[in-house]
Design an enzyme around this catalytic site. Structure first.
Site, PDB file in Angstrom:
ATOM      1  N   SER A 213       0.847  -1.194   0.000  1.00  0.00           N
ATOM      2  CA  SER A 213       0.000   0.000   0.000  1.00  0.00           C
ATOM      3  C   SER A 213       0.881   1.241   0.000  1.00  0.00           C
ATOM      4  CB  SER A 213      -0.945  -0.025   1.208  1.00  0.00           C
ATOM      5  OG  SER A 213      -1.918   0.978   1.083  1.00  0.00           O
ATOM      6  N   ASN A 214       0.336   2.386   0.346  1.00  0.00           N
ATOM      7  CA  ASN A 214       1.129   3.616   0.407  1.00  0.00           C
ATOM      8  C   ASN A 214       0.594   4.503   1.520  1.00  0.00           C
ATOM      9  OD1 ASN A 214      -1.046   5.344  -0.745  1.00  0.00           O
ATOM     10  ND2 ASN A 214      -0.728   3.988  -2.506  1.00  0.00           N
ATOM     11  N   TYR A 215       1.205   5.667   1.703  1.00  0.00           N
ATOM     12  CA  TYR A 215       0.895   6.512   2.864  1.00  0.00           C
ATOM     13  C   TYR A 215      -0.315   7.429   2.659  1.00  0.00           C
ATOM     14  CZ  TYR A 215       5.415   5.273   4.901  1.00  0.00           C
ATOM     15  OH  TYR A 215       6.463   4.601   5.461  1.00  0.00           O
ATOM     16  N   ALA A 281      -4.623   7.356  -4.401  1.00  0.00           N
ATOM     17  CA  ALA A 281      -3.260   6.912  -4.690  1.00  0.00           C
ATOM     18  C   ALA A 281      -3.360   5.413  -4.943  1.00  0.00           C
ATOM     19  CB  ALA A 281      -2.344   7.228  -3.518  1.00  0.00           C
TER      20      ALA A 281
END
Ligand code: CTP
Length: 405
Positions: A213-215, A281
């Site tokens: 995943s991402n932030y 995102a």
């Protein structure tokens, strides 16, 4: 239609309650209708008579009037209000709000409110930084309340630190800027439009306990969804996993995990929408194989094969018709404008919102953002560093101009 706004002002037991008088005067000056609810303790800090005179409305404290038995309906107040501002908000009231306690009229009105709720804490610095208060504030944020951060300065206790209620001028600005502008239905191009928003990250599973995943926090997308709903749009918010939630009536929230799930919902809803703003995102890659069992550690290296996810934006760009708009975001770390321009063309966006991770205060983790909008004539419109809620308003104003041009 009437353009005047209704603001319910909740006042709790804090020295800063005296500033409520200034708040009411500032709001009335802006043409706002104000009704005041006080907690019983707050009457010790400022007189209901002062507030009733300034607000030109009786001040409400009790569930009913003991003289004649008439009922102060928290449900009606919640429906009447375009915004509920609780200023000052004491640690005690914040704690009760976070836990659904409803032992006074202010708290029952909070639970009944359908409008945006703004909370301006005011307390001593040690109370403010106590983990219990911090956690309660986080809970309120999670429920979609907007916290107006206290400032740092001299406190009633004589100590210096964070906990001073924000100045009334700043509070009024923040509340009024988040409400729909005073425009007629005829001018409001976004009213009754159906708009798709994607927000947050996606999660791509590797095995039952791990994911890629991402932030992304989702804050920008949720702020845009709320700003659009405030303008009367029907918003379909397709959100990856975030800590956020919204109680806005104009927003239908559809939660997803993976890019494939997000794509499926976007493909389903976009054809019935007037447009979309894609802030998510989306993970560019997913695991080629999703292991059904937890991958065990062993002493050799582990290689994970990744395959690309579908590009949701690019697909919507190919199916978009001439009556629909499509806008996207680009978060870049180098050659920012060049990369954003390339995405604008490649994905057939009508405009793209660019933010750079090199700008201090912009990007994923912050409550602020600094953007440029590039239109389809390659013209770059630059904006200052602002709170994400204000950035959302800038984007909505840009969209309105675009749709009416
Ligand atoms: N986007 C999307 N689906 C994807 C990837 C991106 O809908 N699979 C959308 C994003 O929501 C954003 C825009 O496309 O509005 C640009 O996203 P970004 O991640 O910057 O672009 P990518 O095409 O993935 O390019 P890169 O990661 O290589 O910079």
């Amino acid at each position: 239609m009437s353009n005047s706004k209704n603001i319910l002002l909740g006042i709790t037991g804090s020295i800063a309650a005296y500033k409520a008088a200034i708040l009411i005067r500032l709001l009335i000056k802006q043409g706002v209708q104000v009704k005041v609810i006080m907690t019983p303790l707050s009457k010790e800090f400022i007189s209901p008579l002062t507030l009733a005179t300034l607000s030109k409305n009786p001040v409400l404290v009790d569930f009913f009037n003991p003289e004649n038995g008439s009922w102060n309906s928290h449900v009606d107040l919640g429906i009447w209000a375009d915004a509920f501002l609780i200023a000052p908000a004491s640690a005690n009231t914040i704690a009760k709000m976070a836990h659904g306690i409803a032992d006074n009229l202010l708290l029952t009105s909070y639970l009944s409110a359908r409008c945006p709720v703004f909370v301006a804490p005011a307390m001593d610095l040690d109370m403010f930084r106590h983990p219990t208060t911090s956690q309660n504030i986080e809970v309120l944020k999670k429920y979609g309340n907007i916290i107006i951060e206290p400032s740092t300065g001299e406190l009633a206790s004589g100590l210096e630190g964070k906990g001073r209620m924000e100045e009334p001028e700043m509070i009024v600005d923040q509340v009024l800027n988040s409400l729909p502008a005073e425009i007629t239905d005829q001018q409001n191009i976004l009213k009754d439009k159906t708009i798709l928003i994607t927000a947050g990250p996606t999660r791509e599973p590797i095995d039952p306990v791990r994911f890629i995943s991402n932030y992304s926090s989702g804050k920008m997308g949720y702020a845009i969804a709320e700003a659009l709903a405030n303008r009367g749009a029907n918003v379909i918010l397709v959100s990856g996993p975030t800590h956020l939630s919204t109680r806005h009536q104009g927003i239908e929230t559809l939660m997803v995990e993976t890019a494939d799930d997000m794509k499926a919902l976007c493909d389903k809803h976009f054809p019935n929408c007037d447009g979309a703003i894609l802030t998510a995102a989306v993970a560019d890659y997913k695991a080629a194989r999703h292991s059904k069992q937890k991958i065990k550690r062993n002493d050799t290296r582990l290689s994970l094969e990744l395959v690309t996810n579908a590009d949701i934006a690019a697909h919507l760009g190919t199916i978009k018709n001439e009556n629909q708009f499509l806008a996207g975001f680009a978060l870049e770390s180098e050659n920012e404008e060049g990369n954003a321009l390339e995405k604008l063309k490649k994905k057939n966006f009508d405009f793209i919102v660019l933010n750079s991770i090199n700008d201090h205060g912009a990007g994923f983790h912050t409550d602020t953002n600094k953007i440029s909008i590039i239109d389809r004539y390659n013209k770059i419109h630059k904006f200052e560093l602002k709170k994400k809620t204000e950035v959302a308003s800038d984007i909505i104003h840009f969209l309105e101009k675009y749709l009416t041009s």
